[in-house]
Every structure is written in structure tokens, then in C-alpha cells.
Design a protein around this motif. Structure first.
Motif, PDB file in Angstrom:
ATOM      1  N   GLY A 195      38.631  50.104  53.142  1.00 12.72           N
ATOM      2  CA  GLY A 195      39.732  50.322  52.200  1.00 12.72           C
ATOM      3  C   GLY A 195      39.916  49.170  51.230  1.00 12.72           C
ATOM      4  O   GLY A 195      41.005  48.949  50.700  1.00 12.72           O
ATOM      5  N   ARG A 196      38.853  48.419  50.984  1.00  7.42           N
ATOM      6  CA  ARG A 196      38.996  47.212  50.164  1.00  7.42           C
ATOM      7  C   ARG A 196      38.629  47.409  48.694  1.00  7.42           C
ATOM      8  O   ARG A 196      38.698  46.465  47.912  1.00  7.42           O
ATOM      9  CB  ARG A 196      38.145  46.087  50.780  1.00  7.42           C
ATOM     10  CG  ARG A 196      38.697  45.646  52.132  1.00  7.42           C
ATOM     11  CD  ARG A 196      37.878  44.543  52.728  1.00  7.42           C
ATOM     12  NE  ARG A 196      37.716  43.434  51.799  1.00  7.42           N
ATOM     13  CZ  ARG A 196      36.802  42.471  51.922  1.00  7.42           C
ATOM     14  NH1 ARG A 196      35.955  42.508  52.938  1.00  7.42           N
ATOM     15  NH2 ARG A 196      36.726  41.505  51.046  1.00  7.42           N
ATOM     16  N   VAL A 197      38.235  48.628  48.328  1.00  6.77           N
ATOM     17  CA  VAL A 197      37.798  48.854  46.944  1.00  6.77           C
ATOM     18  C   VAL A 197      38.865  49.643  46.176  1.00  6.77           C
ATOM     19  O   VAL A 197      39.183  50.769  46.532  1.00  6.77           O
ATOM     20  CB  VAL A 197      36.448  49.605  46.925  1.00  6.77           C
ATOM     21  CG1 VAL A 197      36.034  49.948  45.503  1.00  6.77           C
ATOM     22  CG2 VAL A 197      35.369  48.769  47.608  1.00  6.77           C
ATOM     23  N   LYS A 198      39.431  48.995  45.176  1.00  4.67           N
ATOM     24  CA  LYS A 198      40.475  49.652  44.378  1.00  4.67           C
ATOM     25  C   LYS A 198      39.976  49.849  42.949  1.00  4.67           C
ATOM     26  O   LYS A 198      39.345  48.956  42.384  1.00  4.67           O
ATOM     27  CB  LYS A 198      41.737  48.775  44.312  1.00  4.67           C
ATOM     28  CG  LYS A 198      42.287  48.382  45.675  1.00  4.67           C
ATOM     29  CD  LYS A 198      43.126  49.493  46.305  1.00  4.67           C
ATOM     30  CE  LYS A 198      43.557  49.131  47.710  1.00  4.67           C
ATOM     31  NZ  LYS A 198      43.246  50.138  48.716  1.00  4.67           N
ATOM     32  N   VAL A 199      40.287  51.014  42.389  1.00  2.00           N
ATOM     33  CA  VAL A 199      39.899  51.277  40.999  1.00  2.00           C
ATOM     34  C   VAL A 199      41.170  51.419  40.165  1.00  2.00           C
ATOM     35  O   VAL A 199      42.053  52.198  40.502  1.00  2.00           O
ATOM     36  CB  VAL A 199      39.103  52.597  40.870  1.00  2.00           C
ATOM     37  CG1 VAL A 199      38.474  52.703  39.489  1.00  2.00           C
ATOM     38  CG2 VAL A 199      38.044  52.710  41.948  1.00  2.00           C
ATOM     39  N   GLU A 200      41.222  50.647  39.101  1.00  2.00           N
ATOM     40  CA  GLU A 200      42.356  50.736  38.210  1.00  2.00           C
ATOM     41  C   GLU A 200      41.875  50.600  36.776  1.00  2.00           C
ATOM     42  O   GLU A 200      41.141  49.645  36.468  1.00  2.00           O
ATOM     43  CB  GLU A 200      43.339  49.602  38.526  1.00  2.00           C
ATOM     44  CG  GLU A 200      44.773  50.091  38.623  1.00  2.00           C
ATOM     45  CD  GLU A 200      45.695  48.954  39.032  1.00  2.00           C
ATOM     46  OE1 GLU A 200      46.773  48.856  38.455  1.00  2.00           O
ATOM     47  OE2 GLU A 200      45.292  48.159  39.912  1.00  2.00           O
ATOM     48  N   ASN A 201      42.281  51.534  35.931  1.00  2.00           N
ATOM     49  CA  ASN A 201      41.855  51.527  34.529  1.00  2.00           C
ATOM     50  C   ASN A 201      40.345  51.368  34.374  1.00  2.00           C
ATOM     51  O   ASN A 201      39.865  50.608  33.541  1.00  2.00           O
ATOM     52  CB  ASN A 201      42.557  50.405  33.748  1.00  2.00           C
ATOM     53  CG  ASN A 201      44.056  50.533  33.817  1.00  2.00           C
ATOM     54  OD1 ASN A 201      44.583  51.656  33.789  1.00  2.00           O
ATOM     55  ND2 ASN A 201      44.746  49.421  33.942  1.00  2.00           N
ATOM     56  N   GLY A 202      39.598  52.069  35.211  1.00  2.00           N
ATOM     57  CA  GLY A 202      38.143  52.059  35.092  1.00  2.00           C
ATOM     58  C   GLY A 202      37.489  50.785  35.584  1.00  2.00           C
ATOM     59  O   GLY A 202      36.295  50.574  35.373  1.00  2.00           O
ATOM     60  N   ARG A 203      38.255  49.920  36.242  1.00  2.00           N
ATOM     61  CA  ARG A 203      37.661  48.677  36.756  1.00  2.00           C
ATOM     62  C   ARG A 203      37.945  48.535  38.238  1.00  2.00           C
ATOM     63  O   ARG A 203      39.007  48.923  38.720  1.00  2.00           O
ATOM     64  CB  ARG A 203      38.204  47.478  35.983  1.00  2.00           C
ATOM     65  CG  ARG A 203      37.710  47.508  34.543  1.00  2.00           C
ATOM     66  CD  ARG A 203      38.352  46.452  33.734  1.00  2.00           C
ATOM     67  NE  ARG A 203      37.998  45.136  34.229  1.00  2.00           N
ATOM     68  CZ  ARG A 203      38.111  44.039  33.499  1.00  2.00           C
ATOM     69  NH1 ARG A 203      38.540  44.119  32.255  1.00  2.00           N
ATOM     70  NH2 ARG A 203      37.791  42.872  33.997  1.00  2.00           N
ATOM     71  N   VAL A 204      36.975  47.938  38.915  1.00  2.00           N
ATOM     72  CA  VAL A 204      37.077  47.828  40.371  1.00  2.00           C
ATOM     73  C   VAL A 204      37.527  46.428  40.762  1.00  2.00           C
ATOM     74  O   VAL A 204      37.060  45.442  40.205  1.00  2.00           O
ATOM     75  CB  VAL A 204      35.701  48.113  41.024  1.00  2.00           C
ATOM     76  CG1 VAL A 204      35.692  47.705  42.488  1.00  2.00           C
ATOM     77  CG2 VAL A 204      35.347  49.591  40.889  1.00  2.00           C
ATOM     78  N   THR A 205      38.447  46.371  41.725  1.00  2.00           N
ATOM     79  CA  THR A 205      38.715  45.089  42.382  1.00  2.00           C
ATOM     80  C   THR A 205      38.475  45.254  43.866  1.00  2.00           C
ATOM     81  O   THR A 205      38.775  46.294  44.444  1.00  2.00           O
ATOM     82  CB  THR A 205      40.191  44.612  42.202  1.00  2.00           C
ATOM     83  OG1 THR A 205      41.022  45.735  41.974  1.00  2.00           O
ATOM     84  CG2 THR A 205      40.348  43.610  41.113  1.00  2.00           C
ATOM     85  N   VAL A 206      37.895  44.211  44.438  1.00  2.00           N
ATOM     86  CA  VAL A 206      37.688  44.190  45.884  1.00  2.00           C
ATOM     87  C   VAL A 206      38.786  43.318  46.457  1.00  2.00           C
ATOM     88  O   VAL A 206      38.872  42.134  46.144  1.00  2.00           O
ATOM     89  CB  VAL A 206      36.296  43.643  46.232  1.00  2.00           C
ATOM     90  CG1 VAL A 206      36.123  43.550  47.738  1.00  2.00           C
ATOM     91  CG2 VAL A 206      35.212  44.538  45.640  1.00  2.00           C
ATOM     92  N   VAL A 207      39.641  43.961  47.273  1.00  2.00           N
ATOM     93  CA  VAL A 207      40.808  43.220  47.787  1.00  2.00           C
ATOM     94  C   VAL A 207      40.482  42.605  49.146  1.00  2.00           C
ATOM     95  O   VAL A 207      39.603  43.086  49.872  1.00  2.00           O
ATOM     96  CB  VAL A 207      42.053  44.126  47.886  1.00  2.00           C
ATOM     97  CG1 VAL A 207      42.498  44.566  46.522  1.00  2.00           C
ATOM     98  CG2 VAL A 207      41.794  45.345  48.775  1.00  2.00           C
ATOM     99  N   GLU A 208      41.198  41.582  49.489  1.00  2.00           N
ATOM    100  CA  GLU A 208      40.965  40.884  50.784  1.00  2.00           C
ATOM    101  C   GLU A 208      41.460  41.717  51.946  1.00  2.00           C
ATOM    102  O   GLU A 208      42.415  42.439  51.856  1.00  2.00           O
ATOM    103  CB  GLU A 208      41.709  39.536  50.770  1.00  2.00           C
ATOM    104  CG  GLU A 208      40.941  38.460  49.991  1.00  2.00           C
ATOM    105  CD  GLU A 208      39.462  38.348  50.400  1.00  2.00           C
ATOM    106  OE1 GLU A 208      39.205  38.221  51.612  1.00  2.00           O
ATOM    107  OE2 GLU A 208      38.599  38.410  49.537  1.00  2.00           O
TER     108      GLU A 208
END
Ligand code: GRF
Length: 208
Positions: A195-208
Motif C-alpha cells: 500500500g505504499r504507492v500513491k498516485v496523485e495528479n498523474g504522479r507517483v509517490t512512494v510513501v514510507e
């Protein structure tokens, strides 16, 4: 448990990397629930069988037209109730309906550093031929979510690979697979399962 459907067309070495990753613990909380293939002769199908994973072959040749083929493909994928669809060397244009239904739940591995050497016509050895023709010193692989464009979806992770002067498309392809693809794809699936991959406005962040 993340339920994964893996779609393949050929050798299935990326499929194998996922199978091994699950077996060896590099990928947690993940199960391959079905392998879907468009090519009955694919080595990938043997790999699925050897690992005890159910597979289904949906070949365009068995259907009168594209629409029926796509319907069958969508049905075959959906029947397995996946949380994530992984395109691992899948040489079929994914039906738009499936992309809409599984927004940010379909990932693809591409053997270059997107946006270089991607889009229409860039597949298989051609990608590496183009990289060598351009004389790049670094190439690599990209895992990205699939949207309705070609290799245009949000990028999850990339890994760079050195190009050597005496490389041929074949040696480069092999190195990109060994050093990048087989590492990157299992890693991204593991991140998604956690559950560490977030997509927002077409961009991915990998959360801790
Ligand atoms: C890989 O290079 C992948 O990046 C590309 O197709 C190839 C598939 O190889 N999309 P395999 O079937 O996983 O061995």
C-alpha cells in the motif's frame, strides 16, 4: 493478499522473476491468481504450469474480430478478480474498457528509461536498437501505470543500466532484463502490495 493477474506473450522471464520474488519473500502478501496469455506457444505458459499457477490463453486468432477478442480478454482477466494486473511482456494493446475499470491498477514494464525510446513501434529488440543507434550511454527500465496512451502513464520506478561500446541489441536487452527488469518489477509489486504507492495528479509517490 494482493491478487495479481499477470499478462504475458513470450518468454515469461519477468513472470518468473515475480514467481521467484513471491517464493523467496522479496514480494510479500501477494498471490498470482492467473496468468493470461495471447500466444499458445509462449514459454511463459510452461513457467506458470511449473509454478502451479492457473493460466488461460486468449488468442486473437480464435476470434472473428477484435471486439470479440477484447471481450474474451476482459472476461478472462476479470474472472480472476484481480487487485492488480501486471503486463509482463504483453504484446497486446490493452482494451480501453479494461484500462478505465482498473485505473491505476494495471502496471507495465518497459525496457527503457521513459520518455526515451517508448511509444508506438518501441517494443522488444527495437527499443535497444534505437538506444544503440542514438548512442546513449545509459538506458534502463521503467515500471509505470497503464493509461490510455502508449507508455504514458504515471511512472512508479526506474532503474538505469550502462551501455557498453561493444553492445549489440541482444546483449543490451539481456543486461537490461538482468540488472533492471527482474529487479524492478518484483520491487514495484511489493510496494503496491504494501500500500505504499500513491498516485496523485498523474504522479507517483512512494510513501514510507
Ligand atoms: C521485456 O523486455 C519487457 O520489458 C518487454 O517485453 C520483454 C518480455 O520478456 N515489455 P519476458 O517475456 O518477460 O521474458
Amino acid at each position: 493478499m494482493l491478487r495479481v493477474v499477470v499478462c504475458v506473450s513470450g518468454g515469461g522471464t519477468n513472470l518468473q522473476a515475480i514467481i521467484d520474488g513471491i517464493e523467496q519473500g522479496a514480494i510479500s502478501d501477494t498471490e498470482i491468481v492467473r496468468v493470461v496469455c495471447n500466444n499458445p506457444g509462449a514459454r511463459a505458459l510452461e513457467r506458470a504450469k511449473a509454478a502451479g499457477i492457473g493460466s488461460a490463453c486468449v488468442s486473437p486468432k480464435d476470434f472473428g474480430d477484435r471486439e470479440r477478442f477484447e471481450e474474451a480478454l476482459i472476461r478472462t482477466v476479470q474472472e480472476a478478480s484481480p487487485d492488480l494486473i501486471v503486463l509482463a511482456g504483453f504484446m497486446v494493446k490493452v482494451p480501453a474498457e479494461l484500462i478505465r475499470k482498473y485505473e491505476n491498477r494495471i502496471i507495465n514494464i518497459h525496457p527503457s528509461l521513459i520518455p526515451a525510446f517508448c511509444g508506438k513501434g518501441y517494443y522488444g529488440l527495437r527499443v535497444h536498437e534505437a538506444a544503440l543507434a542514438r548512442g546513449v550511454k545509459i538506458t534502463g527500465a521503467t515500471v509505470h501505470f497503464v493509461d490510455e496512451g502508449m507508455d504514458t502513464g504515471p511512472i512508479i520506478e526506474q532503474k538505469a543500466v550502462k551501455v557498453y561500446e561493444n553492445d549489440t541489441p541482444e546483449t543490451l536487452q539481456r543486461r537490461v532484463m538482468e540488472e533492471a527488469e527482474w529487479v524492478l518489477l518484483p520491487r514495484c509489486i511489493n510496494l503496491i502490495a504494501a500500500g505504499r504507492v500513491k498516485v496523485e495528479n498523474g504522479r507517483v509517490t512512494v510513501v514510507e
